[in-house]
Scaffold this motif. Structure first.
Motif, PDB file in Angstrom:
ATOM      1  N   ASP A  51     -52.238 -27.784  11.452  1.00 46.19           N
ATOM      2  CA  ASP A  51     -52.914 -26.461  11.299  1.00 46.19           C
ATOM      3  C   ASP A  51     -52.499 -26.149   9.849  1.00 46.19           C
ATOM      4  O   ASP A  51     -53.180 -25.952   8.952  1.00 46.19           O
ATOM      5  CB  ASP A  51     -52.683 -25.553  12.597  1.00 46.19           C
ATOM      6  CG  ASP A  51     -53.490 -24.431  12.474  1.00 46.19           C
ATOM      7  OD1 ASP A  51     -53.391 -23.380  11.916  1.00 46.19           O
ATOM      8  OD2 ASP A  51     -54.474 -24.217  13.079  1.00 46.19           O
ATOM      9  N   ARG A  68     -53.819 -24.037  19.297  1.00 46.47           N
ATOM     10  CA  ARG A  68     -53.374 -25.000  18.246  1.00 46.47           C
ATOM     11  C   ARG A  68     -52.033 -25.767  18.527  1.00 46.47           C
ATOM     12  O   ARG A  68     -51.713 -26.519  17.608  1.00 46.47           O
ATOM     13  CB  ARG A  68     -53.124 -24.071  17.169  1.00 46.47           C
ATOM     14  CG  ARG A  68     -54.539 -23.488  16.281  1.00 46.47           C
ATOM     15  CD  ARG A  68     -54.280 -22.609  15.466  1.00 46.47           C
ATOM     16  NE  ARG A  68     -54.060 -21.120  16.216  1.00 46.47           N
ATOM     17  CZ  ARG A  68     -54.149 -19.980  15.285  1.00 46.47           C
ATOM     18  NH1 ARG A  68     -54.216 -19.862  14.166  1.00 46.47           N
ATOM     19  NH2 ARG A  68     -54.044 -18.685  15.955  1.00 46.47           N
ATOM     20  N   TYR A  69     -51.573 -25.458  19.836  1.00 45.01           N
ATOM     21  CA  TYR A  69     -50.479 -26.248  20.475  1.00 45.01           C
ATOM     22  C   TYR A  69     -50.847 -27.121  21.317  1.00 45.01           C
ATOM     23  O   TYR A  69     -50.024 -27.806  21.708  1.00 45.01           O
ATOM     24  CB  TYR A  69     -49.571 -25.170  20.891  1.00 45.01           C
ATOM     25  CG  TYR A  69     -48.538 -24.561  19.867  1.00 45.01           C
ATOM     26  CD1 TYR A  69     -47.873 -25.114  18.987  1.00 45.01           C
ATOM     27  CD2 TYR A  69     -48.813 -23.092  19.826  1.00 45.01           C
ATOM     28  CE1 TYR A  69     -46.948 -24.160  18.080  1.00 45.01           C
ATOM     29  CE2 TYR A  69     -47.949 -22.092  19.044  1.00 45.01           C
ATOM     30  CZ  TYR A  69     -47.203 -22.788  18.066  1.00 45.01           C
ATOM     31  OH  TYR A  69     -46.426 -22.029  17.181  1.00 45.01           O
ATOM     32  N   VAL A  74     -47.297 -17.745  20.427  1.00 44.41           N
ATOM     33  CA  VAL A  74     -47.932 -17.993  21.981  1.00 44.41           C
ATOM     34  C   VAL A  74     -48.402 -19.372  21.885  1.00 44.41           C
ATOM     35  O   VAL A  74     -49.384 -19.991  21.529  1.00 44.41           O
ATOM     36  CB  VAL A  74     -49.372 -17.097  21.715  1.00 44.41           C
ATOM     37  CG1 VAL A  74     -50.361 -17.294  22.988  1.00 44.41           C
ATOM     38  CG2 VAL A  74     -49.274 -15.575  21.446  1.00 44.41           C
ATOM     39  N   LEU A 128     -47.076 -18.060  15.043  1.00 40.39           N
ATOM     40  CA  LEU A 128     -47.830 -18.286  16.080  1.00 40.39           C
ATOM     41  C   LEU A 128     -47.001 -18.516  17.436  1.00 40.39           C
ATOM     42  O   LEU A 128     -46.886 -19.567  18.167  1.00 40.39           O
ATOM     43  CB  LEU A 128     -48.705 -19.464  15.846  1.00 40.39           C
ATOM     44  CG  LEU A 128     -49.842 -19.416  17.242  1.00 40.39           C
ATOM     45  CD1 LEU A 128     -50.770 -18.234  17.187  1.00 40.39           C
ATOM     46  CD2 LEU A 128     -50.732 -20.547  16.733  1.00 40.39           C
ATOM     47  N   SER A 135     -49.531 -20.936  24.472  1.00 35.73           N
ATOM     48  CA  SER A 135     -50.418 -21.610  25.152  1.00 35.73           C
ATOM     49  C   SER A 135     -51.803 -21.509  24.274  1.00 35.73           C
ATOM     50  O   SER A 135     -52.642 -22.049  24.603  1.00 35.73           O
ATOM     51  CB  SER A 135     -50.773 -20.660  26.313  1.00 35.73           C
ATOM     52  OG  SER A 135     -50.896 -19.200  25.559  1.00 35.73           O
ATOM     53  N   ASP A 136     -51.467 -21.032  22.936  1.00 37.61           N
ATOM     54  CA  ASP A 136     -52.679 -21.148  21.993  1.00 37.61           C
ATOM     55  C   ASP A 136     -53.204 -22.703  21.925  1.00 37.61           C
ATOM     56  O   ASP A 136     -52.517 -23.462  21.713  1.00 37.61           O
ATOM     57  CB  ASP A 136     -52.291 -20.578  20.678  1.00 37.61           C
ATOM     58  CG  ASP A 136     -53.212 -20.498  19.705  1.00 37.61           C
ATOM     59  OD1 ASP A 136     -53.785 -21.622  19.092  1.00 37.61           O
ATOM     60  OD2 ASP A 136     -53.757 -19.291  19.580  1.00 37.61           O
TER      61      ASP A 136
END
Length: 325
Positions: free
Chosen positions: A174, A162-163, A157, A155, A159-160
């Motif tokens: 996650d 989940r971060y 990205v 993953l 900016s998702d």
């Protein structure tokens, strides 16, 4: 059973809508999102008959029996408890809450209500998980010496959500919650964290993009988890248990409907075991519906969630990272 959905999350068609179409007596009947236009688009795309203006409006709908909560991690506790207080059964996406304290609070509300609250560890309801537990706890592998679990996927990205620390993000929360839960499934008693190490985001050192942890297990065995959303290990899902009589290795125990390999080596003889291709999500929703009918099919109740979140908290503490809030 009529289910309402909080949010127009990407996981919902796979985890709920398609499985509901395969089961008699289960209907996805309503959806609400922060933006009504998103909810309307989602409802039109997936054939959901009712759209509510807000999460609170959906919870107040007397025609709904249950609620599915696929919201960001940091919102699970708030809206699961609100659903319970509104008299709804709840299927809550993993991780159950942001931390163990929240898990205990939601569990107390669930117990007082008498309603079904199930954490959506869908893999746990598949025959692969049942068979793993049978082999390990039934003694086929002998005395257990080592348990290893891993859940890693890319993953990049950052900016998702989940971060996002503010939404209880991180690789352990996650991907890692699967590895932690599976480790617990394959352990006779609760693991104890001995060490943990995180790789963190440069922009927010509170957030782990990967996590490894070591454990001591009851009976003298050791354990290990590896969780990643971005590290040198980009794609891996596995469980391995080594006993003094044999070894079990399972590739992709989390979603075996897509592809999996289940291998057992005992006494120098290797065999592969095979399972049905029905999705973990169908198995899970069937179990949830049965639990609502009063059957003892809830394998991931709040008491189980407390133990998982407690271990996640301990891993973050050992890795010198703050608990999610």
């Amino acid at each position: 059973m009529r289910i309402g959905v909080l949010g127009a999350a990407r996981i919902t068609p796979t985890a709920l809508i398609r499985p509901a179409r395969m089961l008699d007596g289960v209907e996805v009947a309503a959806v609400a999102a922060r933006d009504r236009r998103r909810a309307e688009a989602f409802a039109a795309r997936w054939g959901v008959p009712a759209v509510h203006d807000s999460y609170a409006d959906l919870l107040a709908d007397p025609s709904l029996d249950a609620v599915y909560v696929p919201l960001p991690n940091g919102l699970h506790a708030r809206w699961t408890q609100a659903a319970v207080e509104a008299g709804k059964h709840v299927l809550c996406e993993k991780p159950f809450t942001a931390n163990a304290t929240q898990a205990r609070q939601v569990a107390a509300a669930a117990e007082a209500s008498g309603l079904v609250v199930m954490e959506a560890f869908h893999y746990r309801y598949h025959p692969v998980a049942r068979r793993m537990a049978e082999l390990v706890h039934g003694g086929d592998l002998g005395r257990i010496q080592r348990v290893e679990t891993a859940m890693c996927f890319p993953l990049p990205v950052f900016s998702d959500i989940r971060y996002d620390f503010g939404l209880a993000g991180g690789a352990l929360m996650d991907a890692g919650c699967y590895a932690v839960h599976c480790l617990r499934l394959l352990t006779a008693g609760e693991p104890t964290v001995t060490t943990a190490k995180a790789l963190t985001l440069k922009r927010d050192r509170r957030v782990d993009r990967a996590m490894t942890a070591q454990f001591s297990l009851p009976g003298g065995a050791t354990g290990h988890i590896h969780a990643s959303m971005w590290s040198s290990t980009l794609l891996r899902a596995r469980a391995k248990v080594v006993g003094d009589r044999g070894t079990m290795t399972v590739t992709n125990p989390i979603a075996p409907q897509y592809w999996s390999r289940f291998t057992v080596d005992i006494g120098g003889r290797r065999r592969r075991e095979h399972f049905d291709s029905q999705t973990t999500y169908v198995h899970q929703l069937r179990a949830f519906a049965a639990a609502v009918r009063g059957e003892p099919t809830n394998l991931t109740p709040p008491s189980d969630s407390i133990a998982t979140m407690s271990l996640i908290d301990d891993i973050y503490t050992a890795a010198v990272l703050p608990l999610r809030t």
